[in-house]
Motif scaffolding. Structure first.
Motif, PDB file in Angstrom:
ATOM      1  N   ASP A  52      -5.807  31.513  52.105  1.00 52.50           N
ATOM      2  CA  ASP A  52      -6.712  30.537  51.497  1.00 52.50           C
ATOM      3  C   ASP A  52      -8.036  31.221  51.160  1.00 52.50           C
ATOM      4  O   ASP A  52      -8.720  31.743  52.050  1.00 52.50           O
ATOM      5  N   PRO A  53      -8.446  31.237  49.882  1.00 54.67           N
ATOM      6  CA  PRO A  53      -9.686  31.936  49.517  1.00 54.67           C
ATOM      7  C   PRO A  53     -10.931  31.370  50.166  1.00 54.67           C
ATOM      8  O   PRO A  53     -11.926  32.072  50.339  1.00 54.67           O
ATOM      9  N   THR A  54     -10.903  30.092  50.578  1.00 54.63           N
ATOM     10  CA  THR A  54     -12.097  29.518  51.214  1.00 54.63           C
ATOM     11  C   THR A  54     -12.330  30.082  52.610  1.00 54.63           C
ATOM     12  O   THR A  54     -13.422  29.938  53.156  1.00 54.63           O
ATOM     13  N   ASN A  55     -11.307  30.728  53.190  1.00 52.58           N
ATOM     14  CA  ASN A  55     -11.454  31.264  54.543  1.00 52.58           C
ATOM     15  C   ASN A  55     -12.408  32.447  54.621  1.00 52.58           C
ATOM     16  O   ASN A  55     -12.809  32.855  55.714  1.00 52.58           O
ATOM     17  N   THR A  56     -12.751  33.035  53.484  1.00 51.18           N
ATOM     18  CA  THR A  56     -13.691  34.164  53.474  1.00 51.18           C
ATOM     19  C   THR A  56     -15.054  33.768  52.914  1.00 51.18           C
ATOM     20  O   THR A  56     -15.919  34.626  52.751  1.00 51.18           O
ATOM     21  N   ASP A  57     -15.240  32.493  52.620  1.00 50.45           N
ATOM     22  CA  ASP A  57     -16.505  32.005  52.074  1.00 50.45           C
ATOM     23  C   ASP A  57     -17.506  31.843  53.215  1.00 50.45           C
ATOM     24  O   ASP A  57     -17.416  30.900  54.007  1.00 50.45           O
ATOM     25  N   GLU A  58     -18.476  32.741  53.304  1.00 48.36           N
ATOM     26  CA  GLU A  58     -19.395  32.731  54.438  1.00 48.36           C
ATOM     27  C   GLU A  58     -20.511  31.699  54.315  1.00 48.36           C
ATOM     28  O   GLU A  58     -21.428  31.672  55.125  1.00 48.36           O
ATOM     29  N   ARG A  59     -20.413  30.831  53.344  1.00 53.47           N
ATOM     30  CA  ARG A  59     -21.305  29.674  53.338  1.00 53.47           C
ATOM     31  C   ARG A  59     -20.936  28.710  54.467  1.00 53.47           C
ATOM     32  O   ARG A  59     -21.760  27.902  54.895  1.00 53.47           O
ATOM     33  N   PHE A  60     -19.695  28.805  54.936  1.00 54.55           N
ATOM     34  CA  PHE A  60     -19.236  27.966  56.030  1.00 54.55           C
ATOM     35  C   PHE A  60     -19.462  28.692  57.350  1.00 54.55           C
ATOM     36  O   PHE A  60     -19.111  29.861  57.500  1.00 54.55           O
ATOM     37  N   THR A  61     -20.046  27.973  58.322  1.00 55.70           N
ATOM     38  CA  THR A  61     -20.407  28.595  59.597  1.00 55.70           C
ATOM     39  C   THR A  61     -19.207  29.212  60.295  1.00 55.70           C
ATOM     40  O   THR A  61     -19.281  30.314  60.841  1.00 55.70           O
ATOM     41  N   ARG A  62     -18.089  28.506  60.305  1.00 54.83           N
ATOM     42  CA  ARG A  62     -16.904  29.027  60.982  1.00 54.83           C
ATOM     43  C   ARG A  62     -16.469  30.363  60.374  1.00 54.83           C
ATOM     44  O   ARG A  62     -16.038  31.269  61.098  1.00 54.83           O
TER      45      ARG A  62
END
Length: 337
Positions: free
Chosen positions: A205-215
């Motif tokens: 999932d490409p969102t898993n590397t989006d560091e805008r998300f704290t997790r």
């Protein structure tokens, strides 16, 4: 959408080993090992996103309980790649001979609620409803040891109490359905290594590397640092979470006993006879259990202060808690949304 560059089995060919069991591989499926001492009620569903953790779990459940497993995919429609996720899930289930149930969910979020929390709550509700409609007895979730550490670190960053520090429970009930997390002791790297070695495709999932998300920032920055400094951190953090869960269970037990004496709704005079800490514990339990209202730390402190100051018959208590109001009515506290 990105799919891991592992070789895909063709319709007429199998990988060099059985990916469900790991037979013929140097590395057996760690998810299957985690299920060996696990005995849920059957038949069951697997929440199947197509990602690494749920893919390993699906292959393991298919091997552990043949003919008793249904994959359930929740389609949020939040990403352009969502339809591609469904196709990957369809291919995996076809190869395993498993039924796939796709649920479409629209997860709008309320004011003050994060989109991630709204999506999570909608996902659990959809999984429970789908599993119930199919006569399933339980739903398995693929959260693993790294997810547990990330959850604990998020709770610490927010100053959470014992419920937050307990992190994710191994089992819980939502919407009348039982959910299990059998992989909480399994590191993410072990699952991914097995998938790559056995040639099983899965979604990245490409969102898993989006560091805008704290997790995701925790995953990208803190987890490697913890691995370098404390190689056993997954086990020790999980142990701390279990200690917190045990302590929280004792607090709930104490609150239940105190509520039996103080009454529902709570009688103010009897409540004042308890220590401030026990008052807070009781009030939190009353609000959550009786009214599904979780007070913030600041709201609870304000309420305790008003109760302490309530020494005359005409003293008013009125305080916003969650989406409602705690009020004094005669000798008791009431809550109205």
């Amino acid at each position: 959408m990105a799919v891991t560059p592992t070789p895909r089995p063709t319709p007429n060919k199998r990988p060099p080993a059985d990916p469900a069991t790991g037979v013929g591989l140097n590395l057996p499926n760690p998810a299957l090992a985690a299920l060996e001492q696990f005995s849920p009620l059957l038949p069951l569903g697997v929440a199947f996103s197509g990602g690494a953790d749920s893919t390993a779990l699906l292959y393991a459940t298919a091997a552990r309980w043949p003919g008793q497993v249904t994959a359930i995919h929740v389609h949020h429609g939040l990403q352009a790649a969502a339809d591609g996720f469904v196709r990957i899930c369809e291919e995996a289930c076809k190869g395993l001979g498993l039924p796939l149930h796709v649920v479409h969910v629209s997860a709008g979020h309320a004011a003050g609620q994060s989109p991630e929390d709204a999506a999570r709550l909608a996902r659990y509700a959809a999984l429970a409803e789908a599993a119930t409609s199919m006569g399933l007895q339980a739903v398995l979730l693929g959260q693993h040891a790294d997810d547990q550490v990330e959850t604990l670190l998020l709770a610490l960053s927010r100053g959470a109490g014992l419920p937050g520090l307990s992190a994710m429970a191994a089992g819980f009930e939502r919407g009348g359905m039982v959910f299990h997390r059998p992989l909480l002791q399994v590191p993410a790297a072990d699952l991914r290594q097995w998938l790559v070695q056995s040639g099983v495709p899965f979604v990245d999932d490409p969102t898993n590397t989006d560091e805008r998300f704290t997790r995701n920032r925790i995953r990208a920055r803190l987890m490697p640092a913890l691995q370098d400094s404390f190689p056993q951190f997954r086990e020790t953090f999980a142990r701390s979470a279990r200690h917190a869960a045990q302590a929280q269970a004792l607090l709930v037990e104490l609150a239940t006993e105190d509520l039996a004496r103080v009454g529902m709704p709570p009688v103010i005079k009897v409540l004042q006879g308890l220590s401030r800490a026990r008052q807070g514990n009781l009030l939190r339990q009353w609000l959550v259990v009786a009214h599904q209202a979780a007070p913030s730390t600041a709201q609870l402190e304000q309420l305790l202060g008003q109760i302490e100051a309530c020494t005359t018959r005409g003293h008013r208590i009125e305080l916003k808690v969650a989406d409602g109001q705690v009020r004094r009515e005669g000798d008791v506290l009431t809550y109205a949304a």
